[in-house]
Design a protein around this motif. Sequence first.
Motif, mmCIF file in Angstrom:
data_model
loop_
_atom_site.group_PDB
_atom_site.id
_atom_site.type_symbol
_atom_site.label_atom_id
_atom_site.label_comp_id
_atom_site.label_asym_id
_atom_site.label_seq_id
_atom_site.Cartn_x
_atom_site.Cartn_y
_atom_site.Cartn_z
ATOM 1 N N CYS A 9 1.414 -0.214 -4.955
ATOM 2 C CA CYS A 9 0.289 -0.859 -5.634
ATOM 3 C C CYS A 9 -0.662 -1.252 -4.452
ATOM 4 O O CYS A 9 -1.930 -1.516 -4.862
ATOM 5 C CB CYS A 9 0.642 -2.023 -6.411
ATOM 6 S SG CYS A 9 1.105 -3.512 -5.715
ATOM 7 N N PRO A 42 4.487 -7.001 -6.672
ATOM 8 C CA PRO A 42 5.024 -7.120 -8.121
ATOM 9 C C PRO A 42 6.370 -6.795 -8.554
ATOM 10 O O PRO A 42 6.979 -7.024 -9.627
ATOM 11 C CB PRO A 42 4.054 -5.776 -8.915
ATOM 12 C CG PRO A 42 3.560 -4.931 -7.832
ATOM 13 C CD PRO A 42 3.479 -5.964 -6.559
ATOM 14 N N ILE A 93 9.339 -7.641 -3.368
ATOM 15 C CA ILE A 93 10.117 -7.298 -2.256
ATOM 16 C C ILE A 93 9.874 -8.287 -0.918
ATOM 17 O O ILE A 93 8.658 -8.791 -0.949
ATOM 18 C CB ILE A 93 9.630 -5.940 -1.794
ATOM 19 C CG1 ILE A 93 9.842 -4.659 -2.999
ATOM 20 C CG2 ILE A 93 10.303 -5.206 -0.661
ATOM 21 C CD1 ILE A 93 9.356 -3.388 -2.910
ATOM 22 N N ILE A 95 4.438 -2.621 3.501
ATOM 23 C CA ILE A 95 5.615 -2.046 3.167
ATOM 24 C C ILE A 95 5.827 -0.560 4.013
ATOM 25 O O ILE A 95 6.701 -0.140 3.990
ATOM 26 C CB ILE A 95 5.541 -1.779 1.729
ATOM 27 C CG1 ILE A 95 7.135 -1.507 1.099
ATOM 28 C CG2 ILE A 95 4.703 -0.879 1.122
ATOM 29 C CD1 ILE A 95 8.123 -2.493 1.340
ATOM 30 N N ALA A 111 -0.713 -4.066 -2.890
ATOM 31 C CA ALA A 111 -1.128 -5.804 -2.914
ATOM 32 C C ALA A 111 -0.683 -6.222 -1.399
ATOM 33 O O ALA A 111 -1.133 -7.142 -0.973
ATOM 34 C CB ALA A 111 -0.304 -6.272 -4.019
ATOM 35 N N CYS A 112 0.440 -5.786 -0.876
ATOM 36 C CA CYS A 112 0.868 -6.371 0.432
ATOM 37 C C CYS A 112 -0.195 -6.019 1.357
ATOM 38 O O CYS A 112 -0.540 -6.672 2.287
ATOM 39 C CB CYS A 112 2.410 -5.757 0.848
ATOM 40 S SG CYS A 112 2.213 -3.971 0.658
HETATM 41 S S1 SF4 Z 1 5.559 -3.260 -1.375
HETATM 42 FE FE1 SF4 Z 1 5.259 -4.573 -3.208
HETATM 43 S S2 SF4 Z 1 3.134 -5.166 -2.822
HETATM 44 FE FE2 SF4 Z 1 3.329 -3.694 -1.315
HETATM 45 S S3 SF4 Z 1 2.805 -1.660 -2.158
HETATM 46 FE FE3 SF4 Z 1 5.031 -1.777 -2.696
HETATM 47 S S4 SF4 Z 1 5.123 -2.708 -4.563
HETATM 48 FE FE4 SF4 Z 1 2.927 -3.074 -3.877
#
Ligand code: SF4
Lengths: 745, 186
Positions: free
Chosen positions: A327, A386, A389, A354, A329-330
């Motif tokens: 997604c 979300p 992790i 990630i 967000a990180c």
């Molecule tokens: S680690 Fe979590 S926040 Fe980052 S891209 Fe993957 S799902 Fe999204």
Amino acid sequence: MSSKSRDAKAAEIRRLLAEEGASVAENTRGFNEGRYESVARLDDYDELKAEARAIKEDAIERLPELIEEVRESVEANGGTVYLADDAADANQYIAEVVKDRDADTVVKSKSMTSEEIAVNDHLEARGTEVWETDLGEFVLQVADEAPSHIVAPAIHKSREGIAELFNAHFDVAEPLETAEELTQFAREYLGERIEEAEVGMTGANFVAAESGTMALVTSEGNARKTIQATDTQVAVAGVEKLIPTVSDLQPFVELIGRSGTGQDITSYVSLFTPPVESPTVDFADDETPLSEVGSDDREFHLVLIDNGRTAMREDDQLRETLYCIRCSACANSCANFQSVGGHAFGGETYSGGIATGWEAGVEGLDTAAEFNDLCTGCSRCVNQCPVNIDIPWINTVVRDRINRGDGGAGGESAEFDWLVEGLTPDEEPGGVSLQKRFFGNFETVAKVGSALAPASNWLADRAPSRWAMERILGIDRRRELPAFESQTLVEWFEARGGSRIAPTAADREAVLYPDLYTNHVQVKRGKAAIRVLEALGVSVRVPEMASSGRAPLSQGMIATAERHAEEVAPPLLDHIEAGRDVVVVEPSDLAMFEREYGKLLDGERHRALADGSYEVLEYVYGLLEHGEEVESLAAGEGEAVAYHSHCQQRTLDLEPYTTAVLDAADYDVITSDVECCGMAGSFGYKAEYYDLSMDVGEQLRDQFTAPETSDRTVVASGTSCLEQLDSLLLGRESRHPVELLDPKQ
Amino acid sequence: MSADVAEEFAASLRDLGVSWSRTTREGFEETVADAVEPPAVGTELPFEGVSLAETDVTADPTPARLDAATTGVTAAAFAIADYGSVVLRPDESGTEPVSLYPERHVAVLAASDLVADMPAAFDRLAEAVERERGGGAESGGGTEGGDGTGGDAIIATRPSATADMGALVTGAHGPKTVHVIVLEDE
Ligand code: SF4
């Protein structure tokens, strides 16, 4: 890393800051703001995250079973499933599908997995035209560049840059200028490509094994067209995209858009159980009504890619990476990413927080090593993910493996080993770089520093030593070094005769944990904390204790950190057992007890320590709630302060306690809302990251030099934040908030 | 639909910048005429007492006509109040291309087909997929037991959009504007 490669890295970061920094910053910060707003509109955000996490945990656990299930369901629908071991295997299969279909043109809808296998190159080498239909990907295809972000691949490009690119590359009648014109041009150009194409390639955000239904999340509608307009669809997905059923999609549909770009939901979430039944359209046909066109020729191939994922699944530490729903967000919440973007903070394919886990899994440690250090472990991404992790932990584990393997600095400047050898009683093998060992063993450095202070401070400040430290250890010369106090907090406390409040006279007893900085450098805040606690009727102890292990952990020296945890836990647990509370001044150490010790200690001891420990102002807040008088503390009398909380403190949701206590004590508080000060422990000292650290810090400087804050007293909770603030706001001395409350101030 | 849910749907559409109108079966033709920008094409609507036959919308167009159209009119299988989404069912009659290629999409929704939220929507979607599968199995393969959609669905919210060209622009690959017609049950 040698001083030469440090210089090269610093130069590369400076280049990206200058060329891509502004666009990346604007876009990622926009997404990030949007995410905060959008998730705040969900009543059950945390439950949705927990549900999403549980679904992924279960799916990865049962992966082999789901692969068999999806094979059956897709075949029952009339499609084909191909399980590819690696990139080459997948590419070969896809090329065969394209060849069987006699396709001259393939259109693609955005898919990181197809980036991972570099399928475009493979097909183009065989004479097939491949067109990216996602407009961001299209821009990069024209520019011959790699994505810089997993959701918005071209955010590093400005509108002006794209206009220039298109005008030079295409034969346009009038130069394109506005976003509107650029979009319209791309839409028409790609519309023709889509019409010509025989094969449509997509990714899949999720695949429901039970029915073979795939979910595609887009805002442009290009995935829909790619599937609609071509009669052979190839969906390329990592095996980790499998989830059991269509119902399981619900939490993800609610979370993915919000987490990524801050939209409650993207324009289109398509659920296709291919081959789809929509009629294929040939726009030249003016005879056949749509309902009679039919879709009989449609073919569907699901290419599931392993490429290291099965090994990740079997790896206790990397497994969590497979829960990732990409997604971003990180990445968007990461202060470093906001400054340099994915061309610095990423590997062959994946970028952002990630990405280290992904690259370590699908490419290998060497690729991950190139950017792993850009994770400062600030943990701002942790609550944004979300699927919950623990991204910093994955980065730490990979860092540890890099340290131990070839990706480390093994063999580097053995001639200087003597320099840190005496200072480094660590558990780490020789592969760890001198720089990492130096910072990782900061406890010893601090002890020696205090013992020799003020001479050590004087020496450390001299030009020749700064030069040597920069060359050998990579400590940037422009940074002011922490000044060690000759009398540590523990010594002061002892000399003072212990607590002013006898345990027998007190309702509560607390152990103030003498963290490295409070004990050796920020002794003042330690004294203030003791006096504040005593003013509120607490009997205090300050025993000599080992450091938490935060320093080695952030260098990826997990074994050393574990040894620290094993030393720190028993005495603290004894105190807790005896009914004493543990009070921690340095937020990163409290975060160690609360978060990382969960990985370093057994569950029971970790829980007991986490439950028994408090951040100092969280504790003060509790005391006030239980009837202690705020009047016992120094009153603000309306004094205006600007407060910067600390990344890890905010992750633990502790910031509100500090502001509440300062409010109660009649301070007028404004808080910063920037993600991070940019210093993050040792990160900002490192020569290769100095410019980035300062660039990140600029946000904070801007906020604290704005008209409504420029006259305010600056307070911050973390040591690194204080140091960064001092260098950002030259001449405005900053303090820990507890110092404001010190009755003796 | 309950008044609350209808209100929430209206509020969601307003926030998304999607226009909408409410009509009865009698008023349908006039409402459609107001909602479309000609030339318009559409797929036949599954609602009783309602048809595109008497309107200027060409039902079941040829691909060439579709290509030339400015507006596409299709049914929405249902809608989700708190997201302001309409759910389209790509089917053999061409709902997918008609809702996707023209610049403007007009979705016709039966008021009774409004659900409150995403969990309710997924109950429906999972059911449809299940029906397709169940139907397929009973009739010995194929999709005869289903409704000709293969269980496919598009949760469409607001017009298509991109921010890839340096600013937010609607009408990236799909429609630039969306209008929803809510058909009241009498
Ligand atoms: S680690 Fe979590 S926040 Fe980052 S891209 Fe993957 S799902 Fe999204």
